[in-house]
Design a protein around this motif. Structure first.
Motif, PDB file in Angstrom:
ATOM      1  N   ALA A  80      39.855 -50.203  18.396  1.00 25.81           N
ATOM      2  CA  ALA A  80      40.032 -49.376  19.585  1.00 25.81           C
ATOM      3  C   ALA A  80      41.095 -49.993  20.496  1.00 25.81           C
ATOM      4  CB  ALA A  80      38.716 -49.244  20.342  1.00 25.81           C
ATOM      5  N   SER A  81      41.837 -49.139  21.178  1.00 27.87           N
ATOM      6  CA  SER A  81      42.887 -49.614  22.073  1.00 27.87           C
ATOM      7  C   SER A  81      42.272 -50.246  23.316  1.00 27.87           C
ATOM      8  CB  SER A  81      43.786 -48.451  22.482  1.00 27.87           C
ATOM      9  OG  SER A  81      43.054 -47.501  23.244  1.00 27.87           O
ATOM     10  N   ALA A  82      43.083 -51.039  24.011  1.00 31.39           N
ATOM     11  CA  ALA A  82      42.616 -51.679  25.239  1.00 31.39           C
ATOM     12  C   ALA A  82      42.218 -50.629  26.277  1.00 31.39           C
ATOM     13  CB  ALA A  82      43.701 -52.591  25.792  1.00 31.39           C
ATOM     14  N   GLU A  83      42.955 -49.520  26.318  1.00 31.66           N
ATOM     15  CA  GLU A  83      42.651 -48.446  27.271  1.00 31.66           C
ATOM     16  C   GLU A  83      41.295 -47.813  26.979  1.00 31.66           C
ATOM     17  OE1 GLU A  83      45.437 -48.761  25.591  1.00 31.66           O
ATOM     18  OE2 GLU A  83      46.861 -49.308  27.170  1.00 31.66           O
ATOM     19  N   LYS A  84      41.015 -47.599  25.691  1.00 29.12           N
ATOM     20  CA  LYS A  84      39.735 -47.002  25.310  1.00 29.12           C
ATOM     21  C   LYS A  84      38.579 -47.942  25.626  1.00 29.12           C
ATOM     22  CE  LYS A  84      37.325 -44.803  21.437  1.00 29.12           C
ATOM     23  NZ  LYS A  84      37.402 -44.395  20.012  1.00 29.12           N
ATOM     24  N   LYS A  85      38.775 -49.238  25.399  1.00 28.36           N
ATOM     25  CA  LYS A  85      37.730 -50.206  25.698  1.00 28.36           C
ATOM     26  C   LYS A  85      37.473 -50.276  27.203  1.00 28.36           C
ATOM     27  CE  LYS A  85      38.428 -53.167  21.651  1.00 28.36           C
ATOM     28  NZ  LYS A  85      38.828 -54.521  21.169  1.00 28.36           N
ATOM     29  N   ALA A  86      38.548 -50.240  27.989  1.00 27.51           N
ATOM     30  CA  ALA A  86      38.398 -50.284  29.446  1.00 27.51           C
ATOM     31  C   ALA A  86      37.657 -49.052  29.958  1.00 27.51           C
ATOM     32  CB  ALA A  86      39.770 -50.392  30.106  1.00 27.51           C
ATOM     33  N   ALA A  87      37.981 -47.884  29.398  1.00 29.56           N
ATOM     34  CA  ALA A  87      37.283 -46.655  29.791  1.00 29.56           C
ATOM     35  C   ALA A  87      35.815 -46.714  29.388  1.00 29.56           C
ATOM     36  CB  ALA A  87      37.960 -45.448  29.147  1.00 29.56           C
ATOM     37  N   GLY A  88      35.533 -47.304  28.227  1.00 29.38           N
ATOM     38  CA  GLY A  88      34.147 -47.448  27.787  1.00 29.38           C
ATOM     39  C   GLY A  88      33.356 -48.357  28.699  1.00 29.38           C
ATOM     40  N   LEU A  89      33.992 -49.417  29.208  1.00 31.57           N
ATOM     41  CA  LEU A  89      33.300 -50.326  30.116  1.00 31.57           C
ATOM     42  C   LEU A  89      32.959 -49.632  31.428  1.00 31.57           C
ATOM     43  CD1 LEU A  89      32.233 -53.122  30.746  1.00 31.57           C
ATOM     44  CD2 LEU A  89      34.514 -53.774  31.539  1.00 31.57           C
ATOM     45  N   VAL A  90      33.849 -48.771  31.922  1.00 29.81           N
ATOM     46  CA  VAL A  90      33.570 -48.013  33.142  1.00 29.81           C
ATOM     47  C   VAL A  90      32.359 -47.103  32.924  1.00 29.81           C
ATOM     48  CG1 VAL A  90      34.435 -46.199  34.676  1.00 29.81           C
ATOM     49  CG2 VAL A  90      35.923 -48.100  34.029  1.00 29.81           C
ATOM     50  N   LYS A  91      32.323 -46.452  31.776  1.00 26.94           N
ATOM     51  CA  LYS A  91      31.171 -45.586  31.461  1.00 26.94           C
ATOM     52  C   LYS A  91      29.892 -46.405  31.370  1.00 26.94           C
ATOM     53  CE  LYS A  91      34.021 -42.285  28.860  1.00 26.94           C
ATOM     54  NZ  LYS A  91      34.322 -41.737  27.514  1.00 26.94           N
ATOM     55  N   GLU A  92      29.981 -47.597  30.763  1.00 29.56           N
ATOM     56  CA  GLU A  92      28.798 -48.443  30.633  1.00 29.56           C
ATOM     57  C   GLU A  92      28.289 -48.881  32.001  1.00 29.56           C
ATOM     58  OE1 GLU A  92      27.299 -52.423  28.224  1.00 29.56           O
ATOM     59  OE2 GLU A  92      29.386 -52.298  28.870  1.00 29.56           O
ATOM     60  N   ILE A  93      29.194 -49.251  32.903  1.00 32.00           N
ATOM     61  CA  ILE A  93      28.793 -49.658  34.247  1.00 32.00           C
ATOM     62  C   ILE A  93      28.083 -48.517  34.959  1.00 32.00           C
ATOM     63  CG2 ILE A  93      29.652 -50.317  36.524  1.00 32.00           C
ATOM     64  CD1 ILE A  93      31.862 -51.887  35.108  1.00 32.00           C
TER      65      ILE A  93
END
Length: 265
Positions: free
Chosen positions: A202-215
């Motif tokens: 997964a791209s860095a952008e996708k991982k960052a977006a996933g972390l926002v959703k997780e938070i």
């Protein structure tokens, strides 16, 4: 020489405990790993401005909200950046546990249980009890297994990191079982996070977006599980859950009260 910071002492302590847990009873079979090459000092760069930016992504309406001014503190005499890293990781971790608890509460409330007996004597799991009462019904030995299992994961998450989150590591990252400087006495084929490697590419952008959703999901889960506990203890205290949560007359904040006394094992 300068006095090591509290963070350094804590990391050393956790590494020692993890090594003891991992290698006890199997030191003769543990593989010997070559000494890790020294790493350059890591500069912790997460600041309050990073929190402000993250808050805007998590909730564009509320944005940054810090009434206690925690983002400007320096806990335990450490730097402000290390304190921010500690707060970020604490929120992520509490959100993850709350998500487990929220789903578990719903499952227990709807009669989802293991197909086998609760004890070796054949005592079945409660079928029509509030989740709190289901926990109270567990023998103390079973509760200790759950608590120790969670404690091992906690120690591993703190002591097996290549770079601790308070010293420049990634907030929320859980150390790999397969690629760690702490040698385990036996192979572990799967990691806790992404065991099948679905997000490896997964791209860095996708991982960052996933972390926002997780938070965000973690924050909602913390509110949700506390609402469940409040409604179970005081029926009607959460109007939206009235009639949906089974009453519980025990004490959710004293998980060993029914069959355990820490001073009389």
């Amino acid at each position: 020489s300068c006095r090591p910071s509290l963070c350094d002492k804590v990391i050393t302590m956790f590494r020692t405990i993890v090594l003891a847990l991992a290698l006890v009873g199997a030191s003769a079979f543990a593989p010997v790993r070559p000494a890790a090459s020294p790493r350059a000092a890591v500069v912790v760069s997460e600041t309050k401005s990073d929190l402000v930016e993250l808050a805007g992504k998590c909730n564009p309406a509320v944005k940054f909200f810090d009434p206690l001014n925690l983002a400007e503190q320096e806990f335990w005499g450490d730097s402000n950046e290390a304190t921010i890293a500690f707060l970020r990781y604490s929120e992520i971790k509490h959100g993850r546990i709350a998500m487990f608890a929220f789903v578990g509460f719903i499952a227990g409330s709807n009669g989802v249980r293991w197909p086998w007996a609760m004890t070796l004597e054949g005592t079945p799991f409660p079928t029509d009890a509030a989740p709190g009462a289901q926990w109270d019904a567990l023998p103390s030995a079973a509760k200790w297994q759950i608590v120790c299992f969670a404690a091992i994961f906690e120690l591993w998450s703190e002591g097996a990191m290549k770079t601790h989150y308070m010293k420049g590591g990634k907030a929320g990252e859980f150390p790999s079982f397969k690629d760690s400087e702490v040698a385990l006495p036996h192979p572990v084929p799967f990691d806790l996070f992404d065991p099948f490697g679905f997000s490896k590419k997964a791209s860095a952008e996708k991982k960052a977006a996933g972390l926002v959703k997780e938070i965000n999901n973690g924050r909602l889960a913390q509110i949700g599980i506390m609402a469940f506990l409040a409604e179970a203890k005081v029926p009607g205290s959460v109007p939206l859950l009235a009639g949906c949560v089974k009453p519980y007359d025990g004490d959710s904040m004293a998980p060993f009260l029914s069959n355990f006394d820490m001073f009389n094992l």
